[in-house]
Design a protein around this motif. Structure first.
Motif, PDB file in Angstrom:
ATOM      1  N   ARG A  24      10.746  14.473  43.265  1.00 11.93           N
ATOM      2  CA  ARG A  24      10.620  14.239  41.822  1.00 11.93           C
ATOM      3  C   ARG A  24       9.366  14.895  41.252  1.00 11.93           C
ATOM      4  O   ARG A  24       9.367  15.380  40.121  1.00 11.93           O
ATOM      5  N   ALA A  25       8.290  14.937  42.033  1.00 10.21           N
ATOM      6  CA  ALA A  25       7.030  15.522  41.563  1.00 10.21           C
ATOM      7  C   ALA A  25       7.171  17.014  41.272  1.00 10.21           C
ATOM      8  O   ALA A  25       6.413  17.560  40.471  1.00 10.21           O
ATOM      9  N   VAL A  26       8.134  17.680  41.921  1.00  6.66           N
ATOM     10  CA  VAL A  26       8.350  19.106  41.672  1.00  6.66           C
ATOM     11  C   VAL A  26       9.652  19.342  40.891  1.00  6.66           C
ATOM     12  O   VAL A  26      10.207  20.439  40.898  1.00  6.66           O
ATOM     13  N   THR A  51       9.289  25.537  45.763  1.00  3.32           N
ATOM     14  CA  THR A  51       8.493  24.528  45.064  1.00  3.32           C
ATOM     15  C   THR A  51       7.233  24.131  45.827  1.00  3.32           C
ATOM     16  O   THR A  51       6.442  23.334  45.336  1.00  3.32           O
ATOM     17  N   GLY A  52       7.055  24.673  47.027  1.00  3.71           N
ATOM     18  CA  GLY A  52       5.850  24.392  47.793  1.00  3.71           C
ATOM     19  C   GLY A  52       5.900  23.128  48.629  1.00  3.71           C
ATOM     20  O   GLY A  52       4.888  22.736  49.211  1.00  3.71           O
ATOM     21  N   MET A  79      10.892   3.488  46.405  1.00  2.00           N
ATOM     22  CA  MET A  79      11.073   4.923  46.481  1.00  2.00           C
ATOM     23  C   MET A  79      10.330   5.454  47.709  1.00  2.00           C
ATOM     24  O   MET A  79       9.176   5.130  47.940  1.00  2.00           O
ATOM     25  N   SER A  80      10.995   6.337  48.481  1.00  2.00           N
ATOM     26  CA  SER A  80      10.365   6.903  49.668  1.00  2.00           C
ATOM     27  C   SER A  80       9.398   8.011  49.286  1.00  2.00           C
ATOM     28  O   SER A  80       9.428   8.535  48.171  1.00  2.00           O
ATOM     29  N   ASP A  81       8.545   8.388  50.245  1.00  2.00           N
ATOM     30  CA  ASP A  81       7.624   9.511  50.024  1.00  2.00           C
ATOM     31  C   ASP A  81       8.384  10.788  49.706  1.00  2.00           C
ATOM     32  O   ASP A  81       7.977  11.562  48.845  1.00  2.00           O
TER      33      ASP A  81
END
Length: 150
Positions: A9-11, A63-64, A1-3
């Motif tokens: 996904r984190a947001v 989402t920042g 998984m790329s950065d």
């Protein structure tokens, strides 16, 4: 998984080709306006619509993951450097923008003369001036003005 995938996904955003393309464009070209983002993305993905890119920029900003800045008198610009309290310096001549790290230690930009009861946690400071390229192009004239000139 790329950065980029992990960031999306984190947001809680789905990983899509347009979102990855916009994040990549902003990583490689900070402080660009919407039209430039569109050109950069469409160079790699010609079928992505303008509206999709506008929607992606809005979602990433909301989402920042992306920061929208708009110096006075300029078009909105976007950057992927988020999560710190950095500022910007803008050239009055060509409009170039560069990042300026916030002061280390005591941060005078967060100490307002009157905070009106607010709990201040961030400040936006824009420094204005002339970039080195534009300064080098200006003719240097140290001679006094001719008589009668103002």
């Amino acid at each position: 998984m790329s950065d980029f995938e992990a960031q999306l996904r984190a947001v809680s955003l789905r990983v899509t080709r347009p979102r990855l393309a916009v994040l990549s464009a902003l990583r490689d070209h900070p402080h660009v306006d919407t039209e430039t983002v569109i050109d950069l993305v469409r160079a790699e993905h010609p079928t992505v619509s303008h509206q999709t890119i506008y929607d992606v920029l809005r979602a990433l900003t909301d989402t920042g993951l992306v920061r929208r800045i708009q110096p006075a008198g300029a078009n909105a610009r976007y950057e992927s450097r988020v999560g710190d309290n950095h500022h910007h310096v803008v050239c009055r001549s060509c409009g170039a923008i560069a990042d300026v790290d916030c002061a280390v230690g005591h941060t005078p930009c967060l100490t307002a003369a009157d905070d009106h009861g607010f709990v201040i946690d961030q400040a936006e400071v824009v420094y204005w001036g002339t970039c080195p390229d534009c300064a080098a192009e200006r003719p240097r004239n140290d001679s006094p003005l001719p008589e009668g000139s103002k």
